[in-house]
Scaffold this motif. Structure first.
Motif, PDB file in Angstrom:
ATOM      1  N   VAL A  96      23.193   4.933 -68.296  1.00  0.00           N
ATOM      2  CA  VAL A  96      24.272   5.660 -68.964  1.00  0.00           C
ATOM      3  C   VAL A  96      24.032   7.164 -68.895  1.00  0.00           C
ATOM      4  N   THR A  97      22.779   7.580 -69.066  1.00  0.00           N
ATOM      5  CA  THR A  97      22.470   9.014 -68.981  1.00  0.00           C
ATOM      6  C   THR A  97      22.733   9.552 -67.577  1.00  0.00           C
ATOM      7  N   GLN A  98      22.379   8.771 -66.575  1.00  0.00           N
ATOM      8  CA  GLN A  98      22.552   9.232 -65.199  1.00  0.00           C
ATOM      9  C   GLN A  98      24.022   9.296 -64.804  1.00  0.00           C
ATOM     10  N   TYR A  99      24.821   8.340 -65.260  1.00  0.00           N
ATOM     11  CA  TYR A  99      26.205   8.262 -64.801  1.00  0.00           C
ATOM     12  C   TYR A  99      27.173   9.015 -65.711  1.00  0.00           C
ATOM     13  N   ASP A 100      26.964   8.965 -67.007  1.00  0.00           N
ATOM     14  CA  ASP A 100      27.920   9.578 -67.933  1.00  0.00           C
ATOM     15  C   ASP A 100      27.498  10.975 -68.379  1.00  0.00           C
ATOM     16  N   VAL A 101      26.222  11.169 -68.711  1.00  0.00           N
ATOM     17  CA  VAL A 101      25.764  12.467 -69.211  1.00  0.00           C
ATOM     18  C   VAL A 101      25.571  13.461 -68.066  1.00  0.00           C
ATOM     19  N   ARG A 102      24.799  13.087 -67.073  1.00  0.00           N
ATOM     20  CA  ARG A 102      24.536  13.982 -65.946  1.00  0.00           C
ATOM     21  C   ARG A 102      25.621  13.926 -64.873  1.00  0.00           C
ATOM     22  N   ALA A 103      26.407  12.857 -64.871  1.00  0.00           N
ATOM     23  CA  ALA A 103      27.465  12.685 -63.860  1.00  0.00           C
ATOM     24  C   ALA A 103      26.898  12.729 -62.447  1.00  0.00           C
ATOM     25  N   GLU A 104      25.728  12.120 -62.262  1.00  0.00           N
ATOM     26  CA  GLU A 104      25.087  12.057 -60.950  1.00  0.00           C
ATOM     27  C   GLU A 104      24.783  10.581 -60.662  1.00  0.00           C
ATOM     28  N   PRO A 105      25.646   9.888 -59.936  1.00  0.00           N
ATOM     29  CA  PRO A 105      25.399   8.474 -59.640  1.00  0.00           C
ATOM     30  C   PRO A 105      24.093   8.279 -58.884  1.00  0.00           C
ATOM     31  N   SER A 106      23.369   7.239 -59.273  1.00  0.00           N
ATOM     32  CA  SER A 106      22.093   6.911 -58.647  1.00  0.00           C
ATOM     33  C   SER A 106      22.121   5.442 -58.226  1.00  0.00           C
ATOM     34  N   PRO A 107      22.429   5.165 -56.961  1.00  0.00           N
ATOM     35  CA  PRO A 107      22.477   3.763 -56.513  1.00  0.00           C
ATOM     36  C   PRO A 107      21.154   3.036 -56.657  1.00  0.00           C
TER      37      PRO A 107
END
Length: 281
Positions: A96-107
């Motif tokens: 959630v932190t990577q996708y919503d807070v930082r807005a940097e998708p990490s596959p």
């Protein structure tokens, strides 16, 4: 290829034991006299619709034993997979932190998270399959029990109706004129009356009537809900009781588009790298 032997083994093991079935039928025959006032009388030809819902001590025993075994299966799963649940909850915060807070998708992080969630779902589905098999076994016991109850009651009523409508031998003995064929010559008893009313035969138990049928509760339909409340699936978790990070991480995982699927724009689809080496040469 599936052979016949691979099917017969599980089918034989899925049958109800002869001793268990005998005990259930014997209990049904013993309880039948007390349940007779609750069962409908001999019906007219046609389907039965309004049948009573009866709860006997045997039904309560079967239901309580099955629910206890199902609860033990679930508690054992949660105990054995408690570390996996903790890891999923911790990794949900990272996703959630990577996708919503930082807005940097990490596959890579999402793939690692999906592996953990997939392992949890696989173990939970195995547990659910075992729980379903326990409910089927309990319903087989109830089927044997209610078959014995129904047939015993209806057979007793049919026998009483036959005795009430059957003429007595002394009153129905007829005189035959000389030269006429006697009942003894035709093979019929002397007291037989061709115009006597026939009693309705007893029928088998309706298939849809199974009081006390055992089913799994609604919490077994969604095993991911057990993660939302930290492993307390006693009831469906409310919105305020759920862990927001786990719910959001599962949503991100389940809504990811496939590679080359409809969710990926045509211009952003990755190209095949099979011929890149040849072009470089």
């Amino acid at each position: 290829m599936i052979t016949t032997d691979q099917i017969r083994g599980p089918a034989r093991r899925a049958r109800l034991g002869q001793v268990t079935a005998f005990r259930a039928r014997r209990r049904g025959r013993l309880d039948a006299p007390g349940l007779r006032p609750l069962l409908p009388a001999l019906p007219e030809p046609g389907p039965l619709r309004d049948l009573p819902e009866i709860v006997t001590p045997f039904v309560m025993e079967a239901r309580a034993g099955t629910l206890r075994a199902v609860g033990q299966l679930r508690s054992r799963l949660l105990r054995n997979e408690r570390r996996a649940i903790i890891r999923i909850q911790a990794e949900s915060v990272r996703v959630v932190t990577q996708y919503d807070v930082r807005a940097e998708p990490s596959p890579a992080a999402l793939a690692r998270y999906g592996e953990m969630v997939g392992a949890w779902r696989a173990d939970a589905e195995v547990c659910r399959a075992r729980a379903v098999s326990l409910t089927h076994e309990a319903n087989q016991r109830l089927t044997c029990y209610w078959d014995a109850v129904w047939l015993t009651v209806q057979a007793a009523r049919a026998e009483e109706r036959r005795r009430a409508t059957e003429p007595r031998r002394a009153r129905q003995r007829r005189r035959h004129p000389p030269g006429a064929r006697t009942p003894e010559a035709t093979g019929e008893p002397a007291w037989a009356e061709p115009d006597a009313p026939s009693y309705p035969p007893f029928t088998a138990r309706p298939a849809h009537w199974l009081p006390g049928r055992v089913t799994l509760d609604a919490t077994w339909d969604d095993v991911d809900a057990w993660l939302l409340t930290g492993g307390t699936p006693a009831q469906a978790p409310s919105v305020h009781a759920r862990t927001p990070a786990v719910a959001r991480a599962l949503e991100i995982l389940d809504t990811q588009p496939r590679r080359g699927g409809p969710g990926v724009p045509p211009g952003n689809r990755p190209r095949s790298t099979a011929g890149q080496g040849r072009r470089a040469r």
